[in-house]
Design an enzyme around this catalytic site. Structure first.
Site, PDB file in Angstrom:
ATOM      1  N   GLU A 176       0.842  -1.204   0.000  1.00 30.15           N
ATOM      2  CA  GLU A 176       0.000   0.000   0.000  1.00 30.15           C
ATOM      3  C   GLU A 176       0.879   1.257   0.000  1.00 30.15           C
ATOM      4  O   GLU A 176       0.727   2.144   0.851  1.00 30.15           O
ATOM      5  CB  GLU A 176      -0.987  -0.015   1.182  1.00 30.15           C
ATOM      6  N   TYR A 249     -11.142  -4.674   0.220  1.00 35.20           N
ATOM      7  CA  TYR A 249     -11.922  -4.985   1.421  1.00 35.20           C
ATOM      8  C   TYR A 249     -13.362  -4.575   1.143  1.00 35.20           C
ATOM      9  O   TYR A 249     -13.615  -3.436   0.744  1.00 35.20           O
ATOM     10  CB  TYR A 249     -11.389  -4.204   2.625  1.00 35.20           C
ATOM     11  N   GLU A 300      -4.849  -8.766  -0.433  1.00 35.32           N
ATOM     12  CA  GLU A 300      -5.649  -8.663   0.790  1.00 35.32           C
ATOM     13  C   GLU A 300      -7.097  -8.519   0.376  1.00 35.32           C
ATOM     14  O   GLU A 300      -7.418  -7.695  -0.497  1.00 35.32           O
ATOM     15  CB  GLU A 300      -5.248  -7.426   1.610  1.00 35.32           C
ATOM     16  N   GLN A 349      -7.460 -11.794   7.818  1.00 38.20           N
ATOM     17  CA  GLN A 349      -6.182 -12.407   8.036  1.00 38.20           C
ATOM     18  C   GLN A 349      -6.367 -13.744   8.767  1.00 38.20           C
ATOM     19  O   GLN A 349      -7.495 -14.082   9.106  1.00 38.20           O
ATOM     20  CB  GLN A 349      -5.322 -11.478   8.854  1.00 38.20           C
TER      21      GLN A 349
END
Ligand code: AHR
Length: 512
Positions: A176, A249, A300, A349
């Site tokens: 990121e 996300y 992610e 996670q």
């Protein structure tokens, strides 16, 4: 009960091999993931093997975790690998500045992480520090890990107990970097990436792949400008990039365990919208890399709820219900659908953080509904994804999910949450179909239609709760768990199944 939902499976329409890494995972030094979650005092009361929790190892082993990304996350750009090698008692105590200034004792470092991966049979994927590190620091980490011959660094590795190289193949270069990894522009990051990648050396029998920081969500600008910058200058520098890692996300709606049916649909729709993120970034990358030499990765992904009351905000601890399980299942089904375009995906996670597979507390460890989805979907790993068409009827736009569904860069094919969503794969004549009944309160009858083949006897296993907010707790660890297998019979090329509300199913059969 709603109408029959028809799913057509086209076993001859092959999409591509479902790379096992599409079922990958992520473990960051954050909250109680590493310390207490995975790693405990080797001499303390919690049963462990050299510091690795036995209950966590036992729970994770059957999942055949293909790849595990570490040490971050945002933490990666503040991590200095030297802090985490050598005698544990001598390692420095640092602060985890991204995650609440928590003490970081560095007891879990390179050797401990590799032992964890070995115990699970997972491929380690390191995220190196670009944001606050140097190419020298990264290249020395690679030499320490991968050099077989003699050098001061390989001697140090041996002195620390590891004779043979670790042979780490996958190296993320920053995380990121548009945000916590340095707030860089895509052009600046592209230049830094190339500088670092130049010093990511290959040692004999230790090939390496450099993975660049990709965009967040539907940030087409990052992708376009990163690749444009690589093409500037006298040589095409896309050859320095083996992987390009996006993050997605889908957030929350309501809270982890408190939501109504509208919020149920909203979150599932947001999960489904990962389709547009994959399709959009791949389409953009294809403009620069038409032969698809650069692998698209979803580094992610997952749900992100408000932190559980009573837990520290910086620890990102959240409960996990059958709704999270359905998001995980829908996401994996989408990944299978893009088996030709997406190569790796790591849910965020592993333990105690965000959409975790396991929650641990003291000496107890429970499996979340999301854990069971990974267990259920395991047979897809390594199989060939084949086309599955579900009735295109939209059950809901999620009451506000339309914005999320605009994640598609090229509006080639509209998508929306379906009454029954799913994916299919084939290996050695054996068909595996996974399905989600997205209706939180009503069962649905699904009719599977196998194009050009017939169903043999089929095994059906499903995951469901008694209620669409059900989840497992330390008091009731098995409220949501897999059903016992049931045998089903098809009629030629058709098979009907009554899918419980808010459920995830897997059907396996030999085709004839
Ligand atoms: O997974 C938690 C955090 O989310 C990661 O550290 C970061 O990469 C992302 O913003």
């Amino acid at each position: 009960m709603s109408d029959v939902q028809r799913l057509v499976i086209l076993p001859n329409e092959q999409i591509g091999r479902i790379h096992p890494h599409l079922h990958g995972h992520f473990a960051e030094h954050l909250g109680e993931l590493v310390y207490n979650g995975v790693w405990v005092d080797p001499d303390g009361p919690i049963p462990n093997r050299g510091g690795l929790r036995l209950d966590v190892l036992d729970a994770l082993r059957p999942l055949e975790i293909p790849a595990l990304r570490w040490p971050g996350g945002c933490f990666a750009d503040d991590y200095h690998w030297r802090d985490g090698v050598g005698r544990r008692a001598d390692r420095p105590l640092r602060l985890n500045r991204h995650w609440g200034m928590a003490p970081e004792p560095n007891h879990f470092g390179t050797h401990e992480f590799v032992s964890f991966c070995r115990a699970l049979g997972a491929e380690p994927y390191f995220a190196a520090n670009l944001g606050s590190g140097t190419p020298t620091e990264m290249s020395q980490w690679v030499e320490y890990c991968n050099h077989e011959g003699d050098s001061t660094l390989s001697r140090e590795r041996r002195a620390n107990g590891e004779q043979d190289p670790f042979r780490i193949r996958y190296w993320g270069i920053g995380n990121e970097n548009w945000g916590c990894g340095g707030h860089l522009s895509p052009e600046h990051y592209a230049e830094e990436y190339c500088r670092f990648r130049t010093f990511l050396s290959e040692y004999p029998k230790s090939p390496v792949e450099g993975i660049a920081c990709g965009p967040n969500n539907a940030d087409w600008d990052w992708t376009r400008r990163f690749f444009t910058q690589l093409k500037r200058g006298w040589s095409d520098r896309t050859r320095l990039v083996q992987g390009f890692a996006a993050h997605y996300y889908c957030g929350t709606s309501g809270a982890a365990t408190e939501y109504d049916t509208n919020q149920w649909y909203e979150l599932l729709s947001r999960g489904r919208a990962v389709d547009g993120v994959i399709a959009g970034h791949r389409a953009l990358m294809d403009e620069f890399d038409p032969e698809r030499r650069v692998k698209l990765i979803l580094d992610e992904w997952g749900t992100w709820h408000p932190v559980e009351p009573g837990k520290p905000r910086s620890g990102l601890y959240q409960q996990n219900t059958i709704r999270d399980a359905c998001v995980a299942a829908i996401s994996l089904d989408v990944f299978h659908d893009y088996a030709d375009a997406l190569w790796m995906a790591n849910i965020a996670q592993l333990v105690n953080v965000l959409q975790a597979l396991l929650l641990v507390q003291g000496d107890r460890c429970i499996k979340t509904p999301t854990y069971h989805v990974f267990d259920l979907y395991r047979p897809h790993q390594g199989a060939t994804a084949v086309r599955l068409l579900s009735a295109a009827d939209t059950v809901s736009d999620g009451g506000g999910s339309a914005g999320w569904c605009r994640t598609r860069y090229l509006p080639a094919r509209p998508f929306a949450l379906r009454a029954v969503d799913g994916s299919a794969s084939v290996v050695g004549g054996r068909l595996c179909v996974t399905m989600v009944n997205t209706n939180p309160v009503e069962s649905v009858e699904a009719e599977l239609h196998l194009h050009g083949a017939s169903f043999g006897e089929a095994e059906w296993v499903y995951l469901a709760g008694a209620d669409y907010r059900d989840h497992n707790t330390f008091e009731q660890p098995d409220r949501v768990r897999l059903s016992a297998p049931k045998m089903l019979r098809g009629e030629g090329d058709r098979m009907r199944i009554q899918l419980p509300p808010a459920s995830v199913s897997r059907v396996r059969t030999l085709m004839s």
